[in-house]
Design an enzyme around this catalytic site. Structure first.
Site, PDB file in Angstrom:
ATOM      1  N   ASP A  18       2.935  -0.789  12.068  1.00  0.00           N
ATOM      2  CA  ASP A  18       2.813  -2.108  12.687  1.00  0.00           C
ATOM      3  C   ASP A  18       4.048  -2.983  12.513  1.00  0.00           C
ATOM      4  O   ASP A  18       3.959  -4.210  12.514  1.00  0.00           O
ATOM      5  CB  ASP A  18       1.588  -2.839  12.139  1.00  0.00           C
ATOM      6  CG  ASP A  18       1.642  -3.017  10.620  1.00  0.00           C
ATOM      7  OD1 ASP A  18       2.539  -2.437   9.972  1.00  0.00           O
ATOM      8  OD2 ASP A  18       0.790  -3.736  10.089  1.00  0.00           O
ATOM      9  N   THR A  40       4.579   2.354   5.636  1.00  0.00           N
ATOM     10  CA  THR A  40       3.216   1.856   5.839  1.00  0.00           C
ATOM     11  C   THR A  40       2.508   2.755   6.834  1.00  0.00           C
ATOM     12  O   THR A  40       3.097   3.142   7.859  1.00  0.00           O
ATOM     13  CB  THR A  40       3.196   0.409   6.353  1.00  0.00           C
ATOM     14  OG1 THR A  40       1.868   0.069   6.794  1.00  0.00           O
ATOM     15  CG2 THR A  40       4.156   0.194   7.512  1.00  0.00           C
ATOM     16  N   GLY A  84       0.820  -1.204   0.000  1.00  0.00           N
ATOM     17  CA  GLY A  84       0.000   0.000   0.000  1.00  0.00           C
ATOM     18  C   GLY A  84       0.854   1.254   0.000  1.00  0.00           C
ATOM     19  O   GLY A  84       1.884   1.297   0.669  1.00  0.00           O
ATOM     20  N   ARG A 124       0.492  -5.386  -6.736  1.00  0.00           N
ATOM     21  CA  ARG A 124       0.624  -6.751  -6.229  1.00  0.00           C
ATOM     22  C   ARG A 124       1.340  -7.599  -7.271  1.00  0.00           C
ATOM     23  O   ARG A 124       1.231  -7.349  -8.472  1.00  0.00           O
ATOM     24  CB  ARG A 124      -0.738  -7.353  -5.918  1.00  0.00           C
ATOM     25  CG  ARG A 124      -1.499  -6.626  -4.808  1.00  0.00           C
ATOM     26  CD  ARG A 124      -2.799  -7.332  -4.489  1.00  0.00           C
ATOM     27  NE  ARG A 124      -3.543  -6.626  -3.463  1.00  0.00           N
ATOM     28  CZ  ARG A 124      -3.341  -6.738  -2.153  1.00  0.00           C
ATOM     29  NH1 ARG A 124      -2.377  -7.543  -1.717  1.00  0.00           N
ATOM     30  NH2 ARG A 124      -4.077  -6.068  -1.293  1.00  0.00           N
ATOM     31  N   ARG A 163      -6.448  -3.132   9.571  1.00  0.00           N
ATOM     32  CA  ARG A 163      -7.010  -4.483   9.525  1.00  0.00           C
ATOM     33  C   ARG A 163      -6.456  -5.360  10.641  1.00  0.00           C
ATOM     34  O   ARG A 163      -7.191  -6.119  11.276  1.00  0.00           O
ATOM     35  CB  ARG A 163      -6.721  -5.122   8.158  1.00  0.00           C
ATOM     36  CG  ARG A 163      -7.371  -6.483   7.961  1.00  0.00           C
ATOM     37  CD  ARG A 163      -7.130  -7.025   6.570  1.00  0.00           C
ATOM     38  NE  ARG A 163      -5.717  -7.267   6.308  1.00  0.00           N
ATOM     39  CZ  ARG A 163      -4.968  -6.552   5.481  1.00  0.00           C
ATOM     40  NH1 ARG A 163      -5.491  -5.530   4.831  1.00  0.00           N
ATOM     41  NH2 ARG A 163      -3.694  -6.829   5.295  1.00  0.00           N
ATOM     42  N   ASP A 177       0.214   1.965   8.813  1.00  0.00           N
ATOM     43  CA  ASP A 177      -0.272   1.223   9.979  1.00  0.00           C
ATOM     44  C   ASP A 177       0.677   1.263  11.182  1.00  0.00           C
ATOM     45  O   ASP A 177       0.268   0.956  12.301  1.00  0.00           O
ATOM     46  CB  ASP A 177      -0.529  -0.240   9.617  1.00  0.00           C
ATOM     47  CG  ASP A 177      -1.728  -0.407   8.702  1.00  0.00           C
ATOM     48  OD1 ASP A 177      -2.647   0.425   8.790  1.00  0.00           O
ATOM     49  OD2 ASP A 177      -1.744  -1.353   7.901  1.00  0.00           O
ATOM     50  N   ASP A 193       4.848  -5.038   5.846  1.00  0.00           N
ATOM     51  CA  ASP A 193       4.981  -6.437   6.237  1.00  0.00           C
ATOM     52  C   ASP A 193       5.155  -7.364   5.038  1.00  0.00           C
ATOM     53  O   ASP A 193       6.079  -8.177   4.980  1.00  0.00           O
ATOM     54  CB  ASP A 193       3.737  -6.828   7.045  1.00  0.00           C
ATOM     55  CG  ASP A 193       3.799  -8.233   7.592  1.00  0.00           C
ATOM     56  OD1 ASP A 193       4.515  -8.445   8.578  1.00  0.00           O
ATOM     57  OD2 ASP A 193       3.148  -9.118   7.011  1.00  0.00           O
TER      58      ASP A 193
END
Length: 327
Positions: free
Chosen positions: A133, A129, A14, A75, A175, A131, A106
């Site tokens: 994360d 990213t 993303g 992708r 998510r 996120d 990730d």
């Protein structure tokens, strides 16, 4: 003499605000160290198919303030296969690329870790990213911009909530991680925040609302899309059954969180990471992600940086802060 003469750079996964600033830093650092730099379009898909471009100072002029990624992202089912990764490796050899810098999250680092282990090819990752994360860095490129985008949007929603005495349930991205919801929720003064790591659930949310301020008709609930309840619309349906007199509305912020001009923090962070990645390759670093912990640059192995189930916890201090401030 270091074997690195030509560095490839790609963005994958993303998009995140600040990716262009990272690309710019990689290109300019490579030029500073008298290296060639090759841009790889559309992430691993472009790597497999040899979609390469030469980059120079002009290639990265006037992009530090732009959102998205000038190298595009996509992708790649081909890269998931051994044959596809072999094809990607042959493309690197064909174009005489000696080291690779990948910017992503990730999934990007999972692919990079596998690729470098199979072909012993030098790769360094930059955490791009929204996120936030990944292990091994306090902040990822794009996170600061994303949470500020959420705060700006919810501040506007709050105006309408107060004008109509409404309860707004605002869904934000996340998510598998609730860190966008957590910080932005605190920043907008939300009455409740639902994140995957806390498992408040509908009952806990109802209890929070029932025990909150009775004189405040307008309320904001921030929900991470990956919360166990299943998103803002499910939360809205549950609350309507329990609070039939509430005027409840749902707002899903969606992809506006990915776009927009990166904040100063993201621009500086991306710039610092980009230079560090080039210097890392020159110093024989490989299979690692550049990060920042306590303001210091660190390198973390891909397999440690990639999120683990047991690592996805939020400090109880943060959850207590939410509880205190929501009164």
């Amino acid at each position: 003499m270091n074997k690195i003469k030509n560095i490839g750079v790609l963005t994958s996964g993303g998009d995140a605000p600040g990716m262009n600033a990272a690309i710019r830093a990689v290109v300019r650092a490579a030029i500073y160290y008298d290296l060639q730099v090759t841009g790889i379009l559309r992430g691993y898909e472009g790597l497999v198919h040899g979609d390469f471009i030469e980059m120079d100072r002009k290639s990265v002029a006037n992009i530090i303030q732009r959102g998205g990624t000038i190298l595009k992202t996509a992708r790649s089912d081909a890269f998931r296969t051994k044959e596809g990764r072999e094809q990607a490796y042959q493309q690197l050899l064909k174009h005489k690329i000696d080291g690779l810098i990948v910017i992503g999250g990730d999934g990007t680092f999972t692919g990079a870790s596998l690729f470098t282990s199979e072909f012993n090819f030098p790769i360094i990752g930059l955490p791009g990213t929204i996120d936030n994360d990944l292990q091994g860095t306090d902040f990822t490129i794009g996170y600061d911009t994303a949470i500020n985008t959420v705060v700006n949007a919810v501040d506007k929603i709050r105006d309408t909530a107060e004008s109509h005495d409404r309860l707004f349930i605002v869904e934000v991205m996340g998510r598998d991680s609730g860190l966008i919801a957590l910080r932005s929720g605190i920043g907008v003064g939300a009455e409740a925040i639902l994140i995957p790591e806390a498992n408040m659930g509908v009952e806990g949310l109802i209890n929070r609302l029932e025990n909150g301020r009775k004189d405040k008709a307008s309320k904001i609930v921030v929900v991470a899309e990956g919360d166990e309840v299943g998103g803002a619309f499910n939360v809205g349906e549950a609350l309507k059954k329990h609070f039939p007199n509430y005027d409840i509305r749902v707002s899903v912020l969606g992809h506006i969180q990915r776009g927009g001009k990166p904040s100063c923090m993201d621009r500086v962070l991306a710039s610092r990471f980009g230079v560090a990645a080039v210097e890392g390759l020159l110093n024989d670093q490989s299979g690692v992600m550049v990060g920042q912990i306590n303001r210091e640059l660190v390198f973390t192995r891909f397999d440690h940086a990639i999120k683990h189930i047991d690592a996805q916890e939020v400090s109880p201090a943060w959850l207590k802060l939410v509880e205190i401030l929501s009164l």
